[in-house]
Design a protein around this motif. Structure first.
Motif, PDB file in Angstrom:
ATOM      1  N   UNK A  63       0.788  -1.225   0.000  1.00 38.66           N
ATOM      2  CA  UNK A  63       0.000   0.000   0.000  1.00 38.66           C
ATOM      3  C   UNK A  63       0.822   1.277   0.000  1.00 38.66           C
ATOM      4  N   UNK A  64       2.147   1.160   0.019  1.00 43.01           N
ATOM      5  CA  UNK A  64       2.998   2.356   0.090  1.00 43.01           C
ATOM      6  C   UNK A  64       3.050   3.129  -1.216  1.00 43.01           C
ATOM      7  N   UNK A  65       2.515   2.551  -2.293  1.00 44.65           N
ATOM      8  CA  UNK A  65       2.530   3.250  -3.588  1.00 44.65           C
ATOM      9  C   UNK A  65       1.127   3.723  -3.987  1.00 44.65           C
ATOM     10  N   UNK A  66       0.280   3.934  -3.004  1.00 47.10           N
ATOM     11  CA  UNK A  66      -1.045   4.482  -3.294  1.00 47.10           C
ATOM     12  C   UNK A  66      -0.881   5.797  -4.056  1.00 47.10           C
ATOM     13  N   UNK A  67      -1.483   5.868  -5.218  1.00 46.26           N
ATOM     14  CA  UNK A  67      -1.246   7.008  -6.109  1.00 46.26           C
ATOM     15  C   UNK A  67      -1.692   8.331  -5.499  1.00 46.26           C
ATOM     16  N   UNK A  68      -2.809   8.342  -4.830  1.00 47.54           N
ATOM     17  CA  UNK A  68      -3.303   9.591  -4.233  1.00 47.54           C
ATOM     18  C   UNK A  68      -2.355  10.084  -3.144  1.00 47.54           C
TER      19      UNK A  68
END
Length: 262
Positions: A63-68
């Motif tokens: 989840x560390x690359x969540x775009x928002x």
């Protein structure tokens, strides 16, 4: 401009257009809250205003690359590798995309929140001065090595740095440190050719540490800070026995010129 075929398949998510002459490539995989903290520090120090921040993801699932979230933290672009390979492949992906987008140089830093991302302006200054390879060092005047594990310190001082310095034909003091700067001129030099599949893991870091000075390009070290946590597991992707054995093998191959371009 780039004729080699060794560029991994990847997808890109551009949250902003090209805003600066240089970009900061941060290779990560499942860095969790560490990359978030690092980006917060960068934003607090206006790093995202002077350099375009690019996350070079190796396929994170935490989840560390969540775009928002990344866009709100000042990240310009997220690149996601969809191919084989580890750190070397992530860097090839980032370098290729950056050069195709027209950046004049690239700064790299790990995404585990150990490095002084606040020092990015120093790298930009050296790139502006015409340096082709800038190595960040915690071991020169002005640098700081905080809580460095003893075995890590000894392996750098007694093995890694001496071999890299011998290969490069000049002294480097902090050769495992990925906080670096590369000019466009260096990466596109016909005798460098970084876009080759042989650079899969840590080969590219060793190779680019030495090739610039071998070719007579302009190189330097600048002081940086690297802080390891006082307690808990050391944030690293290198296993003690297998990982260090592979690193030594890479150093020897690099010293023998195995990775040199024709």
């Amino acid at each position: 401009m780039i004729t080699d075929t060794g560029v991994p398949k990847f997808e890109k998510h551009e949250f902003s257009s090209k805003n600066n002459r240089y970009c900061l490539c941060i290779p990560i995989i499942n860095e969790g809250n560490r990359i978030i903290k690092e980006l917060l520090r960068a934003q607090k120090n206006d790093i995202d205003k002077i350099i375009d921040i690019v996350i070079c993801d190796g396929g994170s699932s935490d989840g560390s690359t969540d775009k928002r979230i990344l866009a709100n933290l000042g990240v310009n672009t997220l690149l996601i590798k969809k191919d084989k390979g580890k750190q070397g492949a992530q860097l090839r992906m980032g370098f290729y995309w950056a050069l195709e987008r027209g950046y004049q140089g690239i700064v790299t830093v790990d995404g585990n929140n150990k490095d002084s991302i606040e020092d990015v302006p120093r790298f930009i200054e050296k790139l502006e001065e015409g340096f082709d390879f800038i190595q960040g060092s915690r071991f020169i005047s002005g640098g700081q090595a905080v809580n460095t594990p003893l075995l890590r310190y000894l392996s750098i001082k007694l093995i890694h740095a001496p071999i890299i310095s011998l290969t490069a034909k000049r002294l480097f003091t902090d050769t495992t440190n990925a906080f670096r700067g590369y000019s466009k001129n260096y990466l596109l030099h016909p005798k460098v050719k970084p876009f080759r599949e042989v650079f899969s893991t840590y080969e590219l870091l060793a190779y680019l540490s030495t090739r610039a000075s071998q070719l007579g390009l302009k190189t330097c070290e600048i002081p940086v800070t690297r802080i390891y946590p006082q307690k808990g597991k050391v944030p690293t992707k290198i296993s003690f026995f297998h990982g260090n054995r592979e690193l030594l093998k890479i150093l020897i191959n690099n010293m023998r010129g195995k990775y040199n371009a024709d």
